[in-house]
Design a protein around this motif. Structure first.
Motif, PDB file in Angstrom:
ATOM      1  N   VAL A   1      74.637 153.023  14.950  1.00 49.24           N
ATOM      2  CA  VAL A   1      74.980 154.398  15.309  1.00 49.24           C
ATOM      3  C   VAL A   1      74.546 154.727  16.722  1.00 49.24           C
ATOM      4  O   VAL A   1      75.189 155.504  17.424  1.00 49.24           O
ATOM      5  CB  VAL A   1      74.356 155.392  14.320  1.00 49.24           C
ATOM      6  N   ARG A   2      73.470 154.121  17.212  1.00 52.27           N
ATOM      7  CA  ARG A   2      72.965 154.432  18.537  1.00 52.27           C
ATOM      8  C   ARG A   2      73.921 153.979  19.635  1.00 52.27           C
ATOM      9  O   ARG A   2      73.892 154.493  20.745  1.00 52.27           O
ATOM     10  CB  ARG A   2      71.587 153.800  18.728  1.00 52.27           C
ATOM     11  N   ALA A   3      74.801 153.006  19.313  1.00 54.99           N
ATOM     12  CA  ALA A   3      75.753 152.548  20.313  1.00 54.99           C
ATOM     13  C   ALA A   3      76.851 153.561  20.564  1.00 54.99           C
ATOM     14  O   ALA A   3      77.552 153.481  21.551  1.00 54.99           O
ATOM     15  CB  ALA A   3      76.376 151.215  19.869  1.00 54.99           C
ATOM     16  N   LYS A   4      77.042 154.523  19.674  1.00 53.29           N
ATOM     17  CA  LYS A   4      78.080 155.530  19.877  1.00 53.29           C
ATOM     18  C   LYS A   4      77.751 156.396  21.074  1.00 53.29           C
ATOM     19  O   LYS A   4      78.618 156.748  21.856  1.00 53.29           O
ATOM     20  CB  LYS A   4      78.213 156.400  18.628  1.00 53.29           C
TER      21      LYS A   4
ATOM     22  N   LEU B   1      77.158 159.122   8.512  1.00 50.16           N
ATOM     23  CA  LEU B   1      76.261 159.232   7.362  1.00 50.16           C
ATOM     24  C   LEU B   1      74.803 159.216   7.805  1.00 50.16           C
ATOM     25  O   LEU B   1      73.965 159.916   7.222  1.00 50.16           O
ATOM     26  CB  LEU B   1      76.516 158.097   6.365  1.00 50.16           C
ATOM     27  N   THR B   2      74.497 158.422   8.837  1.00 54.75           N
ATOM     28  CA  THR B   2      73.127 158.389   9.339  1.00 54.75           C
ATOM     29  C   THR B   2      72.730 159.742   9.904  1.00 54.75           C
ATOM     30  O   THR B   2      71.609 160.223   9.677  1.00 54.75           O
ATOM     31  CB  THR B   2      72.986 157.291  10.406  1.00 54.75           C
ATOM     32  N   LEU B   3      73.641 160.375  10.638  1.00 55.40           N
ATOM     33  CA  LEU B   3      73.367 161.706  11.172  1.00 55.40           C
ATOM     34  C   LEU B   3      73.121 162.700  10.038  1.00 55.40           C
ATOM     35  O   LEU B   3      72.186 163.515  10.106  1.00 55.40           O
ATOM     36  CB  LEU B   3      74.545 162.171  12.033  1.00 55.40           C
ATOM     37  N   ALA B   4      73.925 162.623   8.987  1.00 53.21           N
ATOM     38  CA  ALA B   4      73.744 163.525   7.843  1.00 53.21           C
ATOM     39  C   ALA B   4      72.441 163.229   7.108  1.00 53.21           C
ATOM     40  O   ALA B   4      71.730 164.148   6.683  1.00 53.21           O
ATOM     41  CB  ALA B   4      74.930 163.395   6.885  1.00 53.21           C
ATOM     42  N   ARG B   5      72.098 161.953   6.981  1.00 56.97           N
ATOM     43  CA  ARG B   5      70.878 161.581   6.256  1.00 56.97           C
ATOM     44  C   ARG B   5      69.630 162.074   6.986  1.00 56.97           C
ATOM     45  O   ARG B   5      68.698 162.600   6.371  1.00 56.97           O
ATOM     46  CB  ARG B   5      70.826 160.058   6.087  1.00 56.97           C
ATOM     47  N   LEU B   6      69.619 161.916   8.304  1.00 53.88           N
ATOM     48  CA  LEU B   6      68.444 162.299   9.077  1.00 53.88           C
ATOM     49  C   LEU B   6      68.333 163.813   9.257  1.00 53.88           C
ATOM     50  O   LEU B   6      67.220 164.341   9.388  1.00 53.88           O
ATOM     51  CB  LEU B   6      68.468 161.618  10.442  1.00 53.88           C
ATOM     52  N   SER B   7      69.461 164.504   9.279  1.00 54.20           N
ATOM     53  CA  SER B   7      69.448 165.955   9.518  1.00 54.20           C
ATOM     54  C   SER B   7      69.366 166.774   8.245  1.00 54.20           C
ATOM     55  O   SER B   7      68.930 167.936   8.277  1.00 54.20           O
ATOM     56  CB  SER B   7      70.707 166.363  10.288  1.00 54.20           C
ATOM     57  N   GLY B   8      69.831 166.206   7.120  1.00 53.72           N
ATOM     58  CA  GLY B   8      69.905 166.971   5.881  1.00 53.72           C
ATOM     59  C   GLY B   8      71.090 167.910   5.818  1.00 53.72           C
ATOM     60  O   GLY B   8      71.243 168.666   4.853  1.00 53.72           O
ATOM     61  N   ARG B   9      71.973 167.876   6.825  1.00 56.37           N
ATOM     62  CA  ARG B   9      73.138 168.755   6.857  1.00 56.37           C
ATOM     63  C   ARG B   9      74.351 168.043   6.274  1.00 56.37           C
ATOM     64  O   ARG B   9      74.449 166.811   6.307  1.00 56.37           O
ATOM     65  CB  ARG B   9      73.438 169.220   8.285  1.00 56.37           C
TER      66      ARG B   9
ATOM     67  N   TYR C   1      76.584 165.555   1.013  1.00 59.04           N
ATOM     68  CA  TYR C   1      75.202 165.396   1.458  1.00 59.04           C
ATOM     69  C   TYR C   1      74.777 163.936   1.284  1.00 59.04           C
ATOM     70  O   TYR C   1      75.172 163.265   0.320  1.00 59.04           O
ATOM     71  CB  TYR C   1      74.272 166.308   0.665  1.00 59.04           C
ATOM     72  N   VAL C   2      73.979 163.449   2.224  1.00 58.27           N
ATOM     73  CA  VAL C   2      73.469 162.080   2.169  1.00 58.27           C
ATOM     74  C   VAL C   2      71.954 162.164   1.969  1.00 58.27           C
ATOM     75  O   VAL C   2      71.236 162.625   2.859  1.00 58.27           O
ATOM     76  CB  VAL C   2      73.782 161.306   3.463  1.00 58.27           C
ATOM     77  N   PRO C   3      71.449 161.759   0.811  1.00 58.88           N
ATOM     78  CA  PRO C   3      70.001 161.847   0.550  1.00 58.88           C
ATOM     79  C   PRO C   3      69.176 161.076   1.571  1.00 58.88           C
ATOM     80  O   PRO C   3      69.619 160.050   2.099  1.00 58.88           O
ATOM     81  CB  PRO C   3      69.864 161.232  -0.850  1.00 58.88           C
ATOM     82  N   ARG C   4      67.995 161.572   1.830  1.00 59.27           N
ATOM     83  CA  ARG C   4      67.128 160.956   2.838  1.00 59.27           C
ATOM     84  C   ARG C   4      66.801 159.506   2.500  1.00 59.27           C
ATOM     85  O   ARG C   4      66.652 158.662   3.401  1.00 59.27           O
ATOM     86  CB  ARG C   4      65.818 161.763   2.934  1.00 59.27           C
ATOM     87  N   ASP C   5      66.690 159.191   1.211  1.00 58.98           N
ATOM     88  CA  ASP C   5      66.314 157.828   0.813  1.00 58.98           C
ATOM     89  C   ASP C   5      67.528 156.951   0.507  1.00 58.98           C
ATOM     90  O   ASP C   5      67.386 155.858  -0.037  1.00 58.98           O
ATOM     91  CB  ASP C   5      65.390 157.869  -0.405  1.00 58.98           C
TER      92      ASP C   5
ATOM     93  N   PRO D   1      82.057 144.706   9.779  1.00 58.41           N
ATOM     94  CA  PRO D   1      80.913 145.523   9.366  1.00 58.41           C
ATOM     95  C   PRO D   1      81.114 146.977   9.750  1.00 58.41           C
ATOM     96  O   PRO D   1      81.766 147.281  10.737  1.00 58.41           O
ATOM     97  CB  PRO D   1      79.747 144.908  10.141  1.00 58.41           C
ATOM     98  N   VAL D   2      80.578 147.871   8.949  1.00 60.02           N
ATOM     99  CA  VAL D   2      80.727 149.293   9.216  1.00 60.02           C
ATOM    100  C   VAL D   2      79.406 149.946   9.526  1.00 60.02           C
ATOM    101  O   VAL D   2      79.334 151.147   9.704  1.00 60.02           O
ATOM    102  CB  VAL D   2      81.396 150.013   8.018  1.00 60.02           C
ATOM    103  N   GLY D   3      78.353 149.185   9.596  1.00 62.50           N
ATOM    104  CA  GLY D   3      77.071 149.769   9.985  1.00 62.50           C
ATOM    105  C   GLY D   3      76.050 149.680   8.880  1.00 62.50           C
ATOM    106  O   GLY D   3      76.274 149.112   7.822  1.00 62.50           O
ATOM    107  N   ASP D   4      74.901 150.292   9.151  1.00 63.02           N
ATOM    108  CA  ASP D   4      73.830 150.272   8.172  1.00 63.02           C
ATOM    109  C   ASP D   4      73.197 151.657   8.108  1.00 63.02           C
ATOM    110  O   ASP D   4      73.694 152.583   8.714  1.00 63.02           O
ATOM    111  CB  ASP D   4      72.802 149.198   8.516  1.00 63.02           C
ATOM    112  N   ALA D   5      72.143 151.766   7.392  1.00 62.47           N
ATOM    113  CA  ALA D   5      71.531 153.093   7.184  1.00 62.47           C
ATOM    114  C   ALA D   5      70.417 153.381   8.190  1.00 62.47           C
ATOM    115  O   ALA D   5      69.632 154.280   7.993  1.00 62.47           O
ATOM    116  CB  ALA D   5      70.964 153.174   5.766  1.00 62.47           C
ATOM    117  N   ALA D   6      70.383 152.618   9.283  1.00 60.04           N
ATOM    118  CA  ALA D   6      69.297 152.792  10.266  1.00 60.04           C
ATOM    119  C   ALA D   6      69.393 154.136  10.954  1.00 60.04           C
ATOM    120  O   ALA D   6      70.452 154.680  11.115  1.00 60.04           O
ATOM    121  CB  ALA D   6      69.341 151.676  11.289  1.00 60.04           C
TER     122      ALA D   6
END
Length: 261
Positions: free
Chosen positions: A117-120, A157-165, A204-208, A256-261
């Motif tokens: 995601v950081r490469a975006k 999804l990573t943005l949603a997981r980290l933000s809770g939005r 919503y994407v849960p934090r875990d 590959p479509v990415g990971d949960a990092a």
């Protein structure tokens, strides 16, 4: 660099083109009769539906991004991310004139754009989007893997997981439009037709969330993005032709479509 590219990158030319693009998009917005649908909410309650979910992450497919400012209400605070590359300057000028705050961020060199995601927009871009959401600003975010049209990446999804939005799949289409031959089959609306803005139910994407649970959510976001686009085109009496161009080669299917990092 060619003479034509140098001309298009001149600040005066880019400002003029950005302003022209914004003026054209305002014309398209004003001359199309737009219907709005948000989840299963009646038309008259769309504003309340959106207010209850703001700030949100508006998920869009590449190719539809030109039209996404149309879903912004005058009172909405919305941000998006564009590369610092000079080619993004015209888009930045147009979006800012349409009331969208633009975050300029550099890509992360040496990283795979399909898996990180950081490469975006670089880690700085991710941090800036998280700050925007924390400050009550919605974020418009392209959901697909670069160069793989309509294949959902892990980034949104990573943005949603980290933000809770929540991720809200979104589509903005018009009955009259031009379809470009770019990899994302970008679509530009034309004046004097019908338009549709369709927002899907929040995801919503849960934090875990990780592993198979994360991948299951990724596939669900992808299917919901497809669904809202099909619905939007149906509302204006057109087929979603861009869906026909989804990459179908074995290499694309297994990319590959990415990971949960």
């Amino acid at each position: 660099m060619s003479l034509g590219k140098r001309f298009l990158r001149h600040p005066v030319v880019q400002r003029a083109l950005g302003r022209l693009a914004a003026s054209y998009l305002r014309l398209v917005q004003r001359t199309n009769r737009f219907a709005i649908q948000a989840g299963g909410t009646p038309t008259g309650r769309v504003d309340a539906w959106m207010d209850a979910r703001t700030p949100l992450i508006a998920g869009m497919w590449h190719g539809q991004h030109i039209m996404m400012p149309f879903m912004r209400r005058p009172s909405d605070r919305v941000a998006t991310i564009i590369s610092r590359n000079a080619d993004g300057n015209i888009n930045t000028i147009a979006l800012e004139r349409l009331g969208v705050r633009v975050i300029r961020a550099s890509g992360a060199r040496g990283r795979s754009r399909a898996t990180d995601v950081r490469a975006k927009g670089g880690a700085e871009g991710l941090r800036a989007m998280l700050r925007a959401l924390r400050d009550g600003e919605s974020v418009a975010f392209s959901a697909d893997v670069p160069k793989l049209s309509r294949r959902c990446d892990a980034g949104i999804l990573t943005l949603a997981r980290l933000s809770g939005r929540p991720i809200v799949p979104a589509a903005v289409v018009t009955s009259r439009h031009l379809r470009f031959r770019s990899w994302d089959r970008a679509c530009l609306g034309l004046p004097f037709g019908r338009g549709a803005i369709v927002l899907g139910d929040p995801i919503y994407v849960p934090r875990d969330s990780a592993g198979e649970a994360f991948e299951s959510l990724r596939r669900f976001v992808e299917s919901e993005m497809d669904r809202v686009h099909a619905r939007a085109y149906a509302m204006v009496g057109r087929a979603d032709r861009a869906a026909l161009y989804r990459a179908a080669s074995p290499a694309a299917a297994s990319a590959p479509v990415g990971d949960a990092a």
